[in-house]
Design a protein around this motif. Structure first.
Motif, short mmCIF file in Angstrom:
data_model
loop_
_atom_site.label_atom_id
_atom_site.label_comp_id
_atom_site.label_asym_id
_atom_site.label_seq_id
_atom_site.Cartn_x
_atom_site.Cartn_y
_atom_site.Cartn_z
N HIS A 123 20.14 1.64 17.59
CA HIS A 123 21.53 2.06 17.78
C HIS A 123 21.72 2.84 19.08
O HIS A 123 22.35 3.90 19.12
N ALA A 124 21.14 2.30 20.14
CA ALA A 124 21.28 2.92 21.46
C ALA A 124 22.45 2.29 22.21
O ALA A 124 22.90 1.19 21.88
N HIS B 107 4.15 1.49 32.51
CA HIS B 107 4.96 0.60 31.66
C HIS B 107 5.65 1.46 30.61
O HIS B 107 5.02 1.96 29.68
N ILE B 108 6.96 1.63 30.75
CA ILE B 108 7.70 2.60 29.95
C ILE B 108 9.00 1.97 29.45
O ILE B 108 9.67 1.24 30.19
N LEU B 109 9.33 2.26 28.19
CA LEU B 109 10.60 1.83 27.60
C LEU B 109 11.47 3.07 27.38
O LEU B 109 10.97 4.11 26.95
N MET B 110 12.76 2.94 27.66
CA MET B 110 13.67 4.07 27.48
C MET B 110 14.98 3.61 26.85
O MET B 110 15.55 2.60 27.26
N TRP B 111 15.40 4.36 25.82
CA TRP B 111 16.69 4.12 25.17
C TRP B 111 17.63 5.28 25.52
O TRP B 111 17.20 6.44 25.61
N PHE B 112 18.92 4.96 25.68
CA PHE B 112 19.90 5.97 26.07
C PHE B 112 21.07 5.99 25.08
O PHE B 112 21.47 4.94 24.56
N ARG B 113 21.59 7.17 24.83
CA ARG B 113 22.79 7.32 24.00
C ARG B 113 23.83 8.15 24.74
O ARG B 113 23.50 9.15 25.37
N LYS B 114 25.07 7.70 24.63
CA LYS B 114 26.16 8.43 25.27
C LYS B 114 26.46 9.70 24.48
O LYS B 114 26.04 9.85 23.32
N GLU B 115 27.19 10.60 25.09
CA GLU B 115 27.51 11.84 24.42
C GLU B 115 28.53 11.59 23.31
O GLU B 115 29.36 10.68 23.39
#
Length: 726
Positions: free
Chosen positions: A340-341, A413-421
């Motif tokens: 749910h990113a 090798h990196i995975l990143m998930w982001f969430r808005k405010e």
């Protein structure tokens, strides 16, 4: 006296006025007694009671119920039953007598009975409402509770992982919403008050303005928080009083045995709620909580099935002839949605891929550098990342929360998930203690908007990321084995090339020298040589040609048995080409050169093979541009007939037209490069690798104007859309 540390912030010497309590040890000796109990039972002062055995004066208290009360107390002490509530007459007043055991102490509590029973009509209506409650409809729960209590305001407040408390449901007597969707700051529900609300099914205060009664105790430890008469925490009592609230009920909600929140009922006037009504409300809330837990479990099962399906699909793609990163890029939308990113990014050896709401490439590099400098953990999460760390990143970050996963043991090798405010309105409580006996403590309430806070990732989402990491670790081990095999095959190829070079440059020298000498001898002595010598020289020449033929046949046979294949993946080229140019510029630092780029499409190939191809071509472009003061190389790419074509154009000395058709042969060079160092192996190697990739190479050149090399790489399948972004 001082109680356990969790309860040090609560008043342990007073109780609310609406009941009485006597606390005994397991030998039925009095450890503590409330002021109301002394007065109602006419027991005199506390010195007459504390330390005495209840059996000495129990008959004066309970009358005809004495034997029953002591029998129940014995059963509770022996854990035959946990607690008991019995209605009886005590001191000429109908009361509910509550018997219970807490930390080896027997509690005898009583309060006035206001109703003998609840009408069948009310229970039928209440049961109908309970049946109508949906698994996640807390508004209907509030409505059902208020139909029984008739309070002015009933609402549900959920304590979030962030420490904030959000009102998620509400029912009011005027039909208006006063608190719904509003958040209270951490100061509203500090962790210190959790034990007070969580250890009992409800807390009750019929009149917050009543003066508390005294509680007398001896030197033994007594925990008054186990009693329903324990005062409401001062923070909440002052807050409610300032809001004009006199009567309040707090029902604790526990989900999966964890304190989850409260259902709160308010009234502006004193209101006595009979014990059986409170028990009915407790039953209703427990019923609704059970439905909610089942709803969460079913939702978890559904999500688990979706996650399992995604894992299976990912494993399938990882098992194909593609690298880990290739499969991840193809599944970027799925990997983003599974947690749910709002955005997802992959960082792989300097290459970056984006999906959804993401930072810029430069910001991503800075985030990676920042996290790697602060932690060595594989998993990092911060739902307030922008609030806490934005000062370390250039530019404004478009997200608030970050979830970071280092794939395997590699830092590249990196995975990143982001969430808005999730901006929300919050009420902040500021407690001001009394400065003198004349003053009273006060609560000031201010309103603010929460920024830079994202919804925290829940346990299910974190578990999916951890499971993903485990899958990738297993796949990386498998791919390393494949890569080891490829390295062995590459080593064999290099050995073959070395053997071929040695053969062509060394082993052919002897037979060729014999041929050359013999032909020169026959040419120079054709008129004087005798037949025997001629026969001897012809024999030598034939033997030499046979030796050359054998050497060539052996090399051809070796090449025909070459069966190794290259593993292809979509490789983004911008970063790679920039790095190759930098490396080549260092090697050929005597040849100043600039480079420009057009569109750089990805290529289906193997990364090591591409390095060999482009390092040879870019190195040649620099090396053979000596006719310019500062030469320029231009690299561009485009789609052509289902292939990706790369065009490398230099301004060098060019290749003579008569040499073009032989330029890919090993040791063949243009006849205008005698003064420039070289072996004539590079272009032969480029052609050979291109052929193994299923591609082709061609060259156009003009003396004095430069050379253009065209590389044609076949497409395995369409590239992921994120790789085609300029």
């Amino acid at each position: 006296m001082k109680n356990d540390s969790d309860f040090e912030n609560f008043d342990t010497s007073t109780l609310q006025q609406f009941g009485s309590v006597i606390i005994l040890d397991q030998n039925f000796h009095v450890l503590g007694v409330s002021e109301n109990a002394l007065q109602e039972l006419e027991l005199g002062n506390q010195e007459n009671v504390l330390g005495e055995s209840l059996k000495a004066f129990g008959a004066n208290i309970f009358g005809k119920h004495t034997a029953k009360v002591f029998r129940l107390l014995t059963n509770i002490k022996d854990h035959v039953i946990s607690r008991q509530i019995i209605p009886l007459k005590l001191a000429n007043k109908r009361v509910y007598l509550k018997l219970s055991l807490h930390h080896n102490q027997l509690f005898i509590e009583w309060e006035e009975q206001f109703k003998k029973y609840t009408s069948a009509k009310k229970i039928h209506e209440f049961s109908f409402l309970l049946d109508a409650i949906q698994p996640n409809n807390w508004d209907l729960v509030c409505h059902a509770i208020n139909r029984l209590l008739r309070f002015e305001h009933v609402f549900v407040v959920q304590v979030q992982e962030t420490g904030y408390s959000q009102v998620i449901a509400e029912d009011t007597s005027d039909g208006k919403q006063h608190y719904k969707n509003i958040e209270f700051s951490k100061s509203f529900m500090p962790k210190e008050v959790f034990p007070f609300y969580s250890m009992c099914s409800y807390r009750y205060s019929p009149n917050l303005e009543d003066k508390n009664q005294e509680f007398y105790f001896n030197s033994s430890k007594v925990n008054l928080l186990e009693s329903q008469l324990a005062p409401i925490p001062e923070l909440h009592q002052i807050f409610l009083s300032q809001k004009g609230i006199k009567s309040a009920l707090f029902f604790s909600i526990h989900v999966d045995s964890k304190f989850w929140g409260l259902l709160v009922a308010h009234h502006s006037k004193e209101k006595h709620i009979d014990l059986q009504q409170r028990k009915l409300c407790t039953f209703a809330i427990q019923n609704a909580t059970s439905k909610y837990e089942n709803y969460l479990k079913q939702n978890l099962l559904d999500r688990h099935e979706i996650l399992k399906s995604a894992e299976t699909e990912l494993k399938l793609d990882l098992s194909k002839s593609k690298t880990v990163n290739c499969a991840l890029v193809q599944h970027m939308p799925t990997l983003m949605n599974m947690v749910h990113a709002d955005g997802f990014a992959i960082f792989n050896q300097g290459d970056v891929y984006f999906e959804g709401l993401c930072p810029t490439t430069q910001q991503l590099y800075e985030i990676v550098s920042f996290i790697q400098s602060h932690t060595e953990k594989s998993l990092f999460k911060d739902n307030n990342f922008r609030l806490n760390h934005a000062k370390n990143i250039s530019g404004k970050l478009p997200f608030a929360g970050l979830l970071y996963l280092k794939v395997g043991l590699s830092n590249d090798h990196i995975l990143m998930w982001f969430r808005k405010e999730s901006a929300s309105k919050a009420l902040n409580l500021q407690f001001t203690p009394a400065t003198s006996k004349r003053d009273s403590p006060k609560i000031s309430v201010s309103e603010s908007i929460n920024h830079d806070i994202a919804q925290p990732w829940n346990d299910l989402e974190i578990n999916f990321v951890l499971k993903l990491n485990q899958i990738l670790k297993e796949t990386i081990v498998s791919k390393l084995k494949e890569r080891q095999l490829w390295n062995e095959q590459l080593l064999a190829t290099n050995n073959e090339l070395e053997m071929l070079t040695f053969t062509l440059s060394h082993d052919l020298k002897n037979p060729l020298s014999i041929l050359k000498i013999g032909l020169q001898f026959l040419q120079n002595n054709k008129d004087t040589i005798d037949p025997t010598s001629i026969h001897k020289w012809y024999s030598n020449l034939i033997a030499s040609t046979e030796s050359i033929e054998d050497i060539i046949n052996n090399v051809v046979l070796l090449c025909q048995h070459k069966t190794s294949t290259l593993t292809k993946e979509p490789i983004p080229m911008a970063y790679n080409l920039q790095q190759i140019f930098k490396d080549s510029s260092v090697i050929y630092n005597d040849y100043p050169c600039d480079i420009s780029y057009g569109r750089l499409l990805p290529i289906w190939a193997e990364k090591g093979a591409l390095y060999q191809i482009f390092s040879n071509l870019i190195g040649n472009a620099i090396k053979y541009s000596t006719n310019s003061v500062r030469a320029t190389i231009h690299i561009n790419s485009y789609f052509e007939d289902g292939q990706v074509c790369y065009c490398i154009q230099d301004q060098g000395i060019g290749i003579p037209n008569e040499n073009l058709n032989q330029i890919f042969e090993i040791f063949k060079r243009g006849n205008n490069v005698n003064a420039i160092e070289g072996t004539g192996v590079g272009l032969s190697l480029v052609k050979r690798i291109m052929e193994r990739l299923g591609g082709n190479v061609k060259i156009e050149s003009e003396i004095g104007s430069g050379t253009t090399v065209y590389l044609y790489f076949p497409m395995v399948e369409d590239f992921p859309p994120s790789m085609l972004l300029d």
